[in-house]
Each structure stands twice: as C-alpha cells, then as structure tokens.
Design an enzyme around this catalytic site. Structure first.
Site, PDB file in Angstrom:
ATOM      1  N   ARG A 203      -5.234   5.746  -1.437  1.00 52.17           N
ATOM      2  CA  ARG A 203      -5.521   4.309  -1.479  1.00 52.17           C
ATOM      3  C   ARG A 203      -5.729   3.766  -0.068  1.00 52.17           C
ATOM      4  NH1 ARG A 203      -1.787  -0.885  -3.301  1.00 52.17           N
ATOM      5  NH2 ARG A 203      -3.522  -2.354  -3.344  1.00 52.17           N
TER       6      ARG A 203
ATOM      7  N   CYS B   1       0.810  -1.219   0.000  1.00 49.28           N
ATOM      8  CA  CYS B   1       0.000   0.000   0.000  1.00 49.28           C
ATOM      9  C   CYS B   1       0.845   1.272   0.000  1.00 49.28           C
ATOM     10  CB  CYS B   1      -0.924   0.015   1.222  1.00 49.28           C
ATOM     11  SG  CYS B   1      -2.158  -1.291   1.204  1.00 49.28           S
TER      12      CYS B   1
END
Length: 298
Positions: free
Chosen positions: A239, A193
């Site tokens: 995100r 991530c």
C-alpha cells in the site's frame, strides 16, 4: 429445566428470525455507543477499521447462529448463568457510556450477548459462539498512547521495506525514519498506512476466514493464524509503495485524495487474496508430502 430438540424444519427458521430480532434489539440499545464512536474515534485514521469490523462481526454472528440451527441438537437454557452475565454487562454499559470509556462499553456488549445465548441456547452452545463473541474485541478503540507505542516499530519496518523495494525498481527515493522522499515529494508513513488499524482489521479478516472455512486440521489453523501477521506486513508495504508511486506519477493531490482511500480497500482485498493463496499452497504441500496434521479433512 426441560430441554427442547431443534431440527431443520420451517419452525427453526422462525426461531432464527426471532433470535435475529433480539440481536437487533441489542444493537439498537448500543446505537448511542456506536454513534459516538462513528463521530469521534472511528472518524480518525488510526481507528477507522471500527465500522468494517462491526459489519463483519454482525454478519458472522448471524452466520454462526444459522449454522447452529441447521443441525438437530438439544438446547438446555441456563438462565442462572445468563441473567447474571446480562446484569453485569448492563452495569458495564452504564458505566462505560456515562463516562465515555468505550473499552468498557464494548466489553459490556460481549457479556450481554453471552448471557443472552446462555438463556436461549445454554452454556454448551455458548461455547460454540466463542469466536463470534471474541471478534467484537476488535471493536475496542485503544488509547492513543498504546497505539503510538505499538505502531512506531511497524511504521519504521514498513518504511524501510518500501524504501528498498522502490529503490530496487530504480525510483529516486530516500528515507529518514518514517518519512519517504520520492522525487520532489515527501511522504509520511502514518498510522493509517502501517498502524494498528490495518493490522487489527487484517487480523480480524484472517481469523474470520479461518473460522468460516473451518479446517479440521488444528495445526493448519494455527499456521494460518501465525502467517496473517507477515501477510498484513506485506500488504501494508504494497500500500505504501502504491501511494508513493501514485504521488510520484500523478502528484500530491492524487496521492492524498480518492486514490489514497481506495488503496486502503485494495490493501484488505490483497491481504484476503494472499491468505487464500497461502491456504491453497499449504493444502498442496500437505498433499504432496502427506503431512496429515495440515491436511483438511472435509
């Protein structure tokens, strides 16, 4: 060595197809390497950007070759330089593949391609391929120790930003290092991530955009290249926030399932849109204030 003049005639298209066939032959040679990368290194979260970069790299190599052949120019083949590069690259390939040292294997691809270009086009044209060859460097799988060292500060920064952004939106969130707790759920901001995989891919996409658009203003290209880093950071923060909200509203299974992988594609799309928007803003600002060093001269 006699030189040949290439023009934009149907014959040049045949030569283009021949060069593509040679390129595909080289890729077949490297199929065992790419297969091993697919089933090992590229199958992990930290290096999952590899297939994306490979696909983009192949397309850009084709794009650059077609662009070169569209302009009439003289080619001066230089086998005296090309063959040593190919032989050196082949030696690197044998060492890298036999010892499973993928860094060496990828570097061998760069040397072999560079040697092939020198044999077919010459050194002058090989210089025009510099970014196409450099782009394959993004395929290199970095050692885990390097990734852990470089990604930790980024993960902490992304976690910090995501925590404050969601808190400002009045969500029940708390942070401990790279662990976010939103409601009853705990989320670990992992390498996938906020790690090198996303940073490398976004950097590659941004640099590709710069080379395809090919602004004549040098400082504009430099500014865009520098701004890719904060764009990557912002995209990663978005995100993480998106995954946190999905988990909070839809449960842990949704956050870790298909939507988790889909958010990765959204990440790259968001970054590309941001780069295009920033480029447009730079153009408008340069036109308004007549900043010639940033104006595109197309």
């Amino acid at each position: 060595m006699s030189a040949s003049l290439v023009s934009t005639t149907p014959g040049s298209n045949q030569k283009l197809y021949g060069y593509i066939a040679i390129l595909l032959s080289i890729l077949v040679l490297f199929t065992p390497v790419f297969h091993d990368l697919f089933v090992t290194v590229w199958n992990t979260d930290t290096q999952s950007h590899g297939p994306i970069v490979l696909g983009i790299g192949i397309w850009f190599f084709y794009f650059k070759t077609k662009q070169i052949l569209e302009k009439p120019q003289t080619f001066k083949p230089l086998p005296a330089v090309g063959w040593p590069l190919i032989i050196f690259g082949a030696c690197l390939y044998l060492v890298g593949y036999s010892q499973s040292v993928y860094i060496i294997s990828i570097l061998s691809l760069v040397f072999i391609l560079c040697g092939l270009i020198c044999i077919i086009f010459g050194a002058k044209i090989a210089l025009k391929y510099w970014f196409a060859l450099f782009f394959f460097i993004f395929l290199i799988p970095w050692p885990t120790s390097v990734i852990d060292t470089l990604t930790q500060p980024m993960k902490i920064a992304v976690s910090f930003a995501a925590d404050h952004l969601l808190y400002a939106l009045d969500y029940p969130i708390a942070r401990s290092g790279v662990i976010l707790q939103i409601g009853q759920y705990k989320l670990l901001v992992a390498d996938a991530c906020a790690g090198l995989n996303s940073l490398f891919t976004l950097e590659a996409i941004g640099l590709l955009y710069i080379n395809v658009i090919n602004h004549q203003a040098f400082w504009r290209n430099v500014l865009l290249a520098v701004l890719i880093v904060p764009v990557s950071f912002i995209s990663n923060v978005l995100r993480v926030c998106t995954l946190a909200l999905i988990t909070y509203h839809m449960g842990d299974e949704a956050g870790q399932g298909f939507l988790h992988n889909f958010s990765g594609m959204v990440l790259f799309l968001t970054a590309l849109i941001l780069i295009i928007v920033i480029d447009s803003l730079i153009q408008k600002i340069a036109e308004k204030f007549n900043i010639k060093s940033l104006l595109s001269q197309e």
